[in-house]
Design an enzyme around this catalytic site. Structure first.
Site, PDB file in Angstrom:
ATOM      1  N   CYS A  79     -14.136   2.502 -28.601  1.00 31.57           N
ATOM      2  CA  CYS A  79     -15.450   3.120 -28.765  1.00 31.57           C
ATOM      3  C   CYS A  79     -16.173   3.285 -27.438  1.00 31.57           C
ATOM      4  O   CYS A  79     -17.178   2.614 -27.177  1.00 31.57           O
ATOM      5  CB  CYS A  79     -16.279   2.279 -29.729  1.00 31.57           C
ATOM      6  SG  CYS A  79     -15.415   2.084 -31.274  1.00 31.57           S
ATOM      7  N   GLU A  80     -15.652   4.129 -26.597  1.00 30.26           N
ATOM      8  CA  GLU A  80     -16.249   4.452 -25.302  1.00 30.26           C
ATOM      9  C   GLU A  80     -15.834   5.882 -24.984  1.00 30.26           C
ATOM     10  O   GLU A  80     -14.653   6.215 -25.121  1.00 30.26           O
ATOM     11  CB  GLU A  80     -15.660   3.583 -24.180  1.00 30.26           C
ATOM     12  CG  GLU A  80     -15.824   2.098 -24.320  1.00 30.26           C
ATOM     13  CD  GLU A  80     -16.943   1.546 -23.457  1.00 30.26           C
ATOM     14  OE1 GLU A  80     -17.574   2.311 -22.705  1.00 30.26           O
ATOM     15  OE2 GLU A  80     -17.175   0.330 -23.564  1.00 30.26           O
ATOM     16  N   TYR A  90     -10.307   4.756 -12.117  1.00 31.05           N
ATOM     17  CA  TYR A  90     -10.135   5.435 -10.817  1.00 31.05           C
ATOM     18  C   TYR A  90     -10.029   6.944 -10.953  1.00 31.05           C
ATOM     19  O   TYR A  90      -9.686   7.615  -9.986  1.00 31.05           O
ATOM     20  CB  TYR A  90      -8.853   4.956 -10.130  1.00 31.05           C
ATOM     21  CG  TYR A  90      -8.637   3.474 -10.089  1.00 31.05           C
ATOM     22  CD1 TYR A  90      -9.540   2.635  -9.425  1.00 31.05           C
ATOM     23  CD2 TYR A  90      -7.526   2.881 -10.684  1.00 31.05           C
ATOM     24  CE1 TYR A  90      -9.336   1.268  -9.367  1.00 31.05           C
ATOM     25  CE2 TYR A  90      -7.315   1.521 -10.625  1.00 31.05           C
ATOM     26  CZ  TYR A  90      -8.216   0.712  -9.974  1.00 31.05           C
ATOM     27  OH  TYR A  90      -8.000  -0.633  -9.920  1.00 31.05           O
ATOM     28  N   ARG A 102      -6.371   2.551 -15.593  1.00 30.43           N
ATOM     29  CA  ARG A 102      -6.400   3.326 -14.344  1.00 30.43           C
ATOM     30  C   ARG A 102      -7.056   4.703 -14.487  1.00 30.43           C
ATOM     31  O   ARG A 102      -7.836   5.098 -13.618  1.00 30.43           O
ATOM     32  CB  ARG A 102      -4.991   3.484 -13.752  1.00 30.43           C
ATOM     33  CG  ARG A 102      -4.313   2.170 -13.398  1.00 30.43           C
ATOM     34  CD  ARG A 102      -3.107   2.352 -12.498  1.00 30.43           C
ATOM     35  NE  ARG A 102      -3.499   2.675 -11.153  1.00 30.43           N
ATOM     36  CZ  ARG A 102      -3.451   3.858 -10.606  1.00 30.43           C
ATOM     37  NH1 ARG A 102      -2.968   4.872 -11.296  1.00 30.43           N
ATOM     38  NH2 ARG A 102      -3.869   4.062  -9.388  1.00 30.43           N
ATOM     39  N   GLY A 109       0.770  -1.236   0.000  1.00 26.77           N
ATOM     40  CA  GLY A 109       0.000   0.000   0.000  1.00 26.77           C
ATOM     41  C   GLY A 109       0.797   1.281   0.000  1.00 26.77           C
ATOM     42  O   GLY A 109       0.210   2.366  -0.035  1.00 26.77           O
ATOM     43  N   PRO A 129       4.554  -5.029  -0.669  1.00 17.56           N
ATOM     44  CA  PRO A 129       4.455  -3.878  -1.561  1.00 17.56           C
ATOM     45  C   PRO A 129       4.377  -4.277  -3.033  1.00 17.56           C
ATOM     46  O   PRO A 129       5.108  -5.159  -3.485  1.00 17.56           O
ATOM     47  CB  PRO A 129       5.761  -3.115  -1.292  1.00 17.56           C
ATOM     48  CG  PRO A 129       6.720  -4.159  -0.844  1.00 17.56           C
ATOM     49  CD  PRO A 129       5.910  -5.196  -0.118  1.00 17.56           C
TER      50      PRO A 129
HETATM   51  N1  LLP Z   1      -1.362  -7.156  -0.535  1.00 22.78           N
HETATM   52  C1  LLP Z   1      -2.672  -7.319  -0.771  1.00 22.78           C
HETATM   53  C2  LLP Z   1      -3.424  -8.280   0.005  1.00 22.78           C
HETATM   54  C3  LLP Z   1      -3.301  -6.534  -1.759  1.00 22.78           C
HETATM   55  O1  LLP Z   1      -4.596  -6.666  -1.947  1.00 22.78           O
HETATM   56  C4  LLP Z   1      -2.534  -5.596  -2.507  1.00 22.78           C
HETATM   57  C5  LLP Z   1      -3.161  -4.794  -3.545  1.00 22.78           C
HETATM   58  C6  LLP Z   1      -1.167  -5.494  -2.233  1.00 22.78           C
HETATM   59  C7  LLP Z   1      -0.611  -6.285  -1.245  1.00 22.78           C
HETATM   60  C8  LLP Z   1      -0.266  -4.538  -2.980  1.00 22.78           C
HETATM   61  O2  LLP Z   1      -0.653  -3.226  -2.747  1.00 22.78           O
HETATM   62  P1  LLP Z   1       0.237  -2.005  -3.315  1.00 22.78           P
HETATM   63  O3  LLP Z   1       1.552  -1.989  -2.560  1.00 22.78           O
HETATM   64  O4  LLP Z   1       0.428  -2.233  -4.751  1.00 22.78           O
HETATM   65  O5  LLP Z   1      -0.575  -0.798  -3.021  1.00 22.78           O
HETATM   66  N2  LLP Z   1      -5.539  -1.692  -9.338  1.00 22.78           N
HETATM   67  C9  LLP Z   1      -5.423  -0.678  -8.324  1.00 22.78           C
HETATM   68  C10 LLP Z   1      -4.697  -1.176  -7.094  1.00 22.78           C
HETATM   69  C11 LLP Z   1      -5.324  -2.411  -6.501  1.00 22.78           C
HETATM   70  C12 LLP Z   1      -4.585  -2.899  -5.302  1.00 22.78           C
HETATM   71  C13 LLP Z   1      -5.098  -4.228  -4.892  1.00 22.78           C
HETATM   72  N3  LLP Z   1      -4.393  -4.817  -3.802  1.00 22.78           N
HETATM   73  C14 LLP Z   1      -4.720   0.527  -8.917  1.00 22.78           C
HETATM   74  O6  LLP Z   1      -4.400   0.505 -10.100  1.00 22.78           O
HETATM   75  O7  LLP Z   1      -4.526   1.531  -8.236  1.00 22.78           O
END
Ligand code: LLP
Length: 429
Positions: free
Chosen positions: A357-358, A331, A327, A251, A289
């Site tokens: 086409c959107e 989002y 993205r 995250g 991460p």
């Molecule tokens: N661990 C778990 C259980 C997760 O669900 C995720 C991401 C991560 C780790 C890795 O998180 P990160 O460090 O990448 O923030 N598609 C979205 C992001 C979806 C994240 C889903 N889970 C975007 O493009 O912003």
């Protein structure tokens, strides 16, 4: 072509920079890659991947921390191999991701298996491979996992993913640690779930886990979640349940526009302080991460097809689209857009849109650019949740991926062909 006096500064990584007026990935010209390999094209920098992992290593020092790369962010085999070589583990969410880890020689003993919907067959594969831990997200999953493991004569190593109900202050679609999310077990219910786990024949409790969301740029939500986990550990200890590791999920946010990326060393220093103060300093910390390891190590390169001024807006129609990078439209995410070879022409403001086409098919809105037909643009911060979320909508073959390494480059995924797309389909004869 003359070069403008002021060139934009690429966001996020020094490994993408202008040299002689044209954008480079490390030592390779991006325009050269686009000409040789075609567009749309994902371009990754090996040095940027290494630097991102190095930032974690610097923060870890001599402490016991396992970085399990959240490979859903970018699961290209070349990317995985790079992290495996540097000693990373992996956070997986499917049997397919496990197979990728095994394909690059990753250590299954450093794999944590997350996800709300693990199937029995996936559990069996993971048990056979010998993963470090299952991050279990519900009590029914606990029972199923126990049965599967017991039938194999094994005990499954388990963390319960608890939902600490903290607000990560990020986009609602990517926040996961709030009560209303589908993820994890509510923290109030966790002690009872742990007692259940401890009593099941096919389960061995090894850890506690949480993941509160993505693109978090402050330490406070992580520390709030950590405090709640530490309270839970106290309560579990009083019930005779010990855990070996604490998984704080992923995250950590990156810079897309003007955000301050959350430095792993800052977060880790605070985490060590707290676990030491609470008497849990000897526990291993696991991190998952994704984005922060790859997000700013990648660009999506696209070619300008048409300039389309209209009464309401100016459109730049490019050959990349929402199917390549979803993205922005999903989002309303901001991604920087750079001209690969900026011109001295007077700039105009454009919406950068694709051919799909959107009306939702856009990559960027209201950006000042000086470009002509045939020029290349680089969409920044596209290394995470870019190619992995690509689709074939409008029968668009998915982009190629290339990894730059100093002065060299390697195509790490060939461009798809329409023949490949049609090959799995058949008509009724
Ligand atoms: N661990 C778990 C259980 C997760 O669900 C995720 C991401 C991560 C780790 C890795 O998180 P990160 O460090 O990448 O923030 N598609 C979205 C992001 C979806 C994240 C889903 N889970 C975007 O493009 O912003």
């Amino acid at each position: 072509m003359t070069t403008p006096a002021f060139l934009p500064t690429p966001v996020g990584s020094p490994h993408f920079a202008y040299r002689d007026g044209t954008l480079h990935a490390e030592g390779v010209s991006v325009a050269h890659l686009a000409e040789r390999l075609g567009t749309p094209l994902y371009v990754y920098s090996r040095a940027a991947l290494r630097a991102a992992y190095g930032a974690y290593r610097d923060g870890i020092g001599a402490r016991d921390v396992l970085v399990c790369y959240g490979m859903k962010a970018n699961s290209n085999l070349a990317v995985l191999r790079e992290f495996a070589r540097m000693g990373a583990g992996f956070d997986i969410v499917s049997a397919g991701e496990l197979q990728r880890v095994l394909a690059v020689g990753g250590d299954p003993g450093k794999v944590v298996f997350s996800g709300v919907g693990k199937q029995a067959a996936e559990m069996r594969l993971a048990l056979e491979a010998g993963v470090k831990c299952f991050n279990v997200e519900s009590v029914p999953e606990l029972h199923r996992l126990s049965e599967v493991a017991h039938a194999m004569g094994k005990r499954a190593p388990v963390s319960l993913r608890v939902n600490p109900d903290v607000d990560p202050k990020t986009h609602p679609y990517i926040s996961t640690g709030l009560k209303e999310n589908k993820f994890g077990i509510a923290i109030e219910e966790a002690p009872a779930a742990y007692r259940t786990a401890a009593a099941l024949p096919g389960i061995e409790v090894v850890g506690v886990d949480c993941h509160i969301g993505s693109q978090i740029t402050e330490t406070a939500p992580f520390l709030d979640a950590l405090d709640k986990l530490l309270d839970l550990l106290d309560e579990l200890a009083a019930n005779g349940i010990q855990v070996e590791h604490l998984d704080l999920g992923g995250g950590l946010g990156i810079r897309y526009f003007d955000e301050t990326a959350l430095a792993p060393s800052d977060l880790l220093a605070r985490v060590f302080e707290r676990i030491d103060a609470r008497g849990y300093g000897s526990r291993q910390i696991v991190l998952e991460p994704g984005r922060s390891l790859v997000g700013n190590a990648g660009l999506l390169v696209t070619r300008v097809e048409y300039l389309k001024p209209t009464e309401a807006r100016n459109f730049l129609i490019v050959d990349a689209a929402m199917n390549d990078l979803i993205r922005p439209t999903l989002y309303e995410a901001y991604h920087g857009v750079l001209a690969v070879a900026p011109r001295t022409d007077a700039p105009a403001r454009y919406d950068v849109v694709g051919p799909v086409c959107e009306s939702g098919d856009w990559l960027a809105k209201d950006r000042e650019l000086a470009v002509r037909e045939g020029d290349y643009l680089a969409v920044e911060s596209a290394g995470a949740y870019g190619m992995v979320m690509a689709s074939n909508y409008n029968t668009r073959p998915r982009a190629a991926e290339v990894m730059v390494d100093g002065e060299r480059y390697h195509v790490v995924r060939a461009r798809e062909t329409v023949e490949q797309l049609l090959a799995l389909e058949s008509t009724l004869g």
